[in-house]
Design a protein around this motif. Sequence first.
Motif, PDB file in Angstrom:
ATOM      1  N   SER A  51      -2.965  11.529  -9.683  1.00  0.00           N
ATOM      2  CA  SER A  51      -2.581  11.224  -8.311  1.00  0.00           C
ATOM      3  C   SER A  51      -2.460   9.721  -8.092  1.00  0.00           C
ATOM      4  N   LEU A  52      -3.408   8.950  -8.630  1.00  0.00           N
ATOM      5  CA  LEU A  52      -3.327   7.490  -8.516  1.00  0.00           C
ATOM      6  C   LEU A  52      -2.085   6.947  -9.216  1.00  0.00           C
ATOM      7  N   ILE A  53      -1.786   7.493 -10.399  1.00  0.00           N
ATOM      8  CA  ILE A  53      -0.580   7.064 -11.110  1.00  0.00           C
ATOM      9  C   ILE A  53       0.656   7.422 -10.299  1.00  0.00           C
ATOM     10  N   ASN A  54       0.666   8.634  -9.723  1.00  0.00           N
ATOM     11  CA  ASN A  54       1.786   9.021  -8.864  1.00  0.00           C
ATOM     12  C   ASN A  54       2.018   7.997  -7.764  1.00  0.00           C
ATOM     13  N   LYS A  55       0.923   7.629  -7.072  1.00  0.00           N
ATOM     14  CA  LYS A  55       1.048   6.763  -5.907  1.00  0.00           C
ATOM     15  C   LYS A  55       1.360   5.315  -6.274  1.00  0.00           C
ATOM     16  N   LEU A  56       0.579   4.766  -7.214  1.00  0.00           N
ATOM     17  CA  LEU A  56       0.662   3.328  -7.490  1.00  0.00           C
ATOM     18  C   LEU A  56       1.774   2.966  -8.466  1.00  0.00           C
ATOM     19  N   VAL A  57       1.992   3.796  -9.476  1.00  0.00           N
ATOM     20  CA  VAL A  57       2.961   3.455 -10.522  1.00  0.00           C
ATOM     21  C   VAL A  57       4.364   3.920 -10.165  1.00  0.00           C
ATOM     22  N   PHE A  58       4.484   5.123  -9.624  1.00  0.00           N
ATOM     23  CA  PHE A  58       5.812   5.681  -9.361  1.00  0.00           C
ATOM     24  C   PHE A  58       6.237   5.531  -7.897  1.00  0.00           C
ATOM     25  N   LEU A  59       5.405   6.031  -6.989  1.00  0.00           N
ATOM     26  CA  LEU A  59       5.859   6.146  -5.604  1.00  0.00           C
ATOM     27  C   LEU A  59       5.851   4.825  -4.848  1.00  0.00           C
ATOM     28  N   MET A  60       4.821   4.007  -5.029  1.00  0.00           N
ATOM     29  CA  MET A  60       4.755   2.768  -4.252  1.00  0.00           C
ATOM     30  C   MET A  60       5.915   1.823  -4.546  1.00  0.00           C
ATOM     31  N   PRO A  61       6.223   1.520  -5.820  1.00  0.00           N
ATOM     32  CA  PRO A  61       7.376   0.643  -6.066  1.00  0.00           C
ATOM     33  C   PRO A  61       8.679   1.228  -5.553  1.00  0.00           C
ATOM     34  N   VAL A  62       8.873   2.529  -5.789  1.00  0.00           N
ATOM     35  CA  VAL A  62      10.119   3.160  -5.348  1.00  0.00           C
ATOM     36  C   VAL A  62      10.205   3.165  -3.830  1.00  0.00           C
ATOM     37  N   ILE A  67       4.453  15.519  -4.615  1.00  0.00           N
ATOM     38  CA  ILE A  67       5.187  15.778  -3.371  1.00  0.00           C
ATOM     39  C   ILE A  67       4.348  15.370  -2.167  1.00  0.00           C
ATOM     40  N   LEU A  68       3.081  15.792  -2.151  1.00  0.00           N
ATOM     41  CA  LEU A  68       2.212  15.434  -1.035  1.00  0.00           C
ATOM     42  C   LEU A  68       1.985  13.922  -0.979  1.00  0.00           C
ATOM     43  N   SER A  69       1.841  13.293  -2.146  1.00  0.00           N
ATOM     44  CA  SER A  69       1.652  11.839  -2.179  1.00  0.00           C
ATOM     45  C   SER A  69       2.896  11.116  -1.665  1.00  0.00           C
ATOM     46  N   ALA A  70       4.061  11.646  -1.969  1.00  0.00           N
ATOM     47  CA  ALA A  70       5.291  11.033  -1.462  1.00  0.00           C
ATOM     48  C   ALA A  70       5.313  11.057   0.063  1.00  0.00           C
ATOM     49  N   GLU A  71       4.904  12.191   0.628  1.00  0.00           N
ATOM     50  CA  GLU A  71       4.833  12.291   2.086  1.00  0.00           C
ATOM     51  C   GLU A  71       3.818  11.286   2.640  1.00  0.00           C
ATOM     52  N   ILE A  72       2.662  11.181   1.991  1.00  0.00           N
ATOM     53  CA  ILE A  72       1.629  10.239   2.432  1.00  0.00           C
ATOM     54  C   ILE A  72       2.151   8.806   2.389  1.00  0.00           C
ATOM     55  N   MET A  73       2.820   8.440   1.303  1.00  0.00           N
ATOM     56  CA  MET A  73       3.294   7.065   1.145  1.00  0.00           C
ATOM     57  C   MET A  73       4.381   6.724   2.169  1.00  0.00           C
ATOM     58  N   VAL A  74       5.279   7.659   2.420  1.00  0.00           N
ATOM     59  CA  VAL A  74       6.358   7.397   3.382  1.00  0.00           C
ATOM     60  C   VAL A  74       5.803   7.277   4.805  1.00  0.00           C
ATOM     61  N   ILE A  75       4.893   8.195   5.166  1.00  0.00           N
ATOM     62  CA  ILE A  75       4.288   8.133   6.496  1.00  0.00           C
ATOM     63  C   ILE A  75       3.505   6.836   6.657  1.00  0.00           C
ATOM     64  N   SER A  76       2.752   6.468   5.624  1.00  0.00           N
ATOM     65  CA  SER A  76       1.968   5.240   5.682  1.00  0.00           C
ATOM     66  C   SER A  76       2.859   4.022   5.820  1.00  0.00           C
ATOM     67  N   LEU A  77       3.932   3.977   5.032  1.00  0.00           N
ATOM     68  CA  LEU A  77       4.844   2.836   5.075  1.00  0.00           C
ATOM     69  C   LEU A  77       5.455   2.681   6.467  1.00  0.00           C
ATOM     70  N   ALA A  78       5.804   3.813   7.084  1.00  0.00           N
ATOM     71  CA  ALA A  78       6.403   3.757   8.416  1.00  0.00           C
ATOM     72  C   ALA A  78       5.421   3.238   9.461  1.00  0.00           C
ATOM     73  N   ALA A  79       4.106   3.417   9.199  1.00  0.00           N
ATOM     74  CA  ALA A  79       3.091   2.995  10.169  1.00  0.00           C
ATOM     75  C   ALA A  79       2.608   1.570   9.948  1.00  0.00           C
ATOM     76  N   ILE A  80       2.975   0.967   8.811  1.00  0.00           N
ATOM     77  CA  ILE A  80       2.501  -0.375   8.485  1.00  0.00           C
ATOM     78  C   ILE A  80       3.343  -1.421   9.203  1.00  0.00           C
ATOM     79  N   GLU A  81       2.685  -2.299   9.932  1.00  0.00           N
ATOM     80  CA  GLU A  81       3.371  -3.403  10.603  1.00  0.00           C
ATOM     81  C   GLU A  81       2.926  -4.706   9.959  1.00  0.00           C
ATOM     82  N   ALA A  82       3.414  -4.949   8.759  1.00  0.00           N
ATOM     83  CA  ALA A  82       3.022  -6.131   7.996  1.00  0.00           C
ATOM     84  C   ALA A  82       4.116  -7.193   8.079  1.00  0.00           C
TER      85      ALA A  82
END
Length: 321
Positions: free
Chosen positions: A70-81, A152-167
């Motif tokens: 799951s960490l590899i999914n989020k940090l290595v694949f999903l976050m950069p993409v 799939i669930l991590s992708a949803e988490i990352m997209v929702i999180s990104l939309a909520a981040i005001e950086a």
Amino acid sequence: MSGLLALLDDVAAIAKVAAASIDDIGAAAMKAGSKTAGVIIDDAAVTPKYVQGFKPARELPIIWRIARGSLINKLVFLMPVTLLMAAFAPWLVWPLLILGGCYLCFEGAEKIAHAVMPHDEQSGGPDGSHAVGDPTHLEEEKVKGAIKTDFILSAEIMVISLAAIEAPTFWMQAATLAVVAVAITLVVYGAVAIIVKMDDIGLWLSQTGRLGATRSLGRGIVRFMPWLLKALTVIGTAAMLWVGGHILTNSLKEMGWAVPYDTIHHIAVDLGGGDAFLEWAVTAGIDFVVGLVAGLILIPIGTKLIGPLWARAFGGKTTAH
């Protein structure tokens, strides 16, 4: 001496800026993480079923392997993409989420169909569990299936999180997203580890407790946990359909077709009567139905068309995991 003091002042100023940045990242991560609460619950409900049927000694190692995946999914694949898509091709996020939602709907509907339809007990279920005699091979299949669903669930988490981040900067955005990814993974799989080991804890209490009440509590935990795990299996399957249906309607809305999403919202508001929890429950129920219908439609497509093509191209099995 004055030069050294000036240098120390500069270092102190840099440290203050860094500390403020860390505080900002933490606050943004908490805000973004709170937006994904529903998906986190779904993720925690789905995962325990992947360790059922294994020896107790293998439960925590399996959970660790899934958590690491799951960490590899989020940090290595999903976050950069996700960051690249947000910067250069934001329109691509939603079609990809639709594909992910379709996968979740297919998985959930196939599990329900397998449970209610007559089938050969030796032919294997949707996860291939009946067809695999080697425990080591079964573990590999289960871990692969869990990591694939987690993606799939991590992708949803990352997209929702990104939309909520005001950086204010790209790097602050990336750091916040990384903190969210790690924190959510720890929360989800820490909770899963506690859930699947509660029966062992109960057995230990029942055997070593000094007080009668402690031993009775341990025996109660042991009797209760099989029911809890069965309930989590049902919740996990329902969660696939609920989240899958929501992904489909929400993604279609973001792509310009808001009719399904708005219709569900209006029904929920009308039936909820101003009660926020009731509105959420109605929305989740309708999303579940949408996911189930979509999954039932996708079953013949997945098993008769996509599965054989995938097996021919990559040499895998035609059954879904």
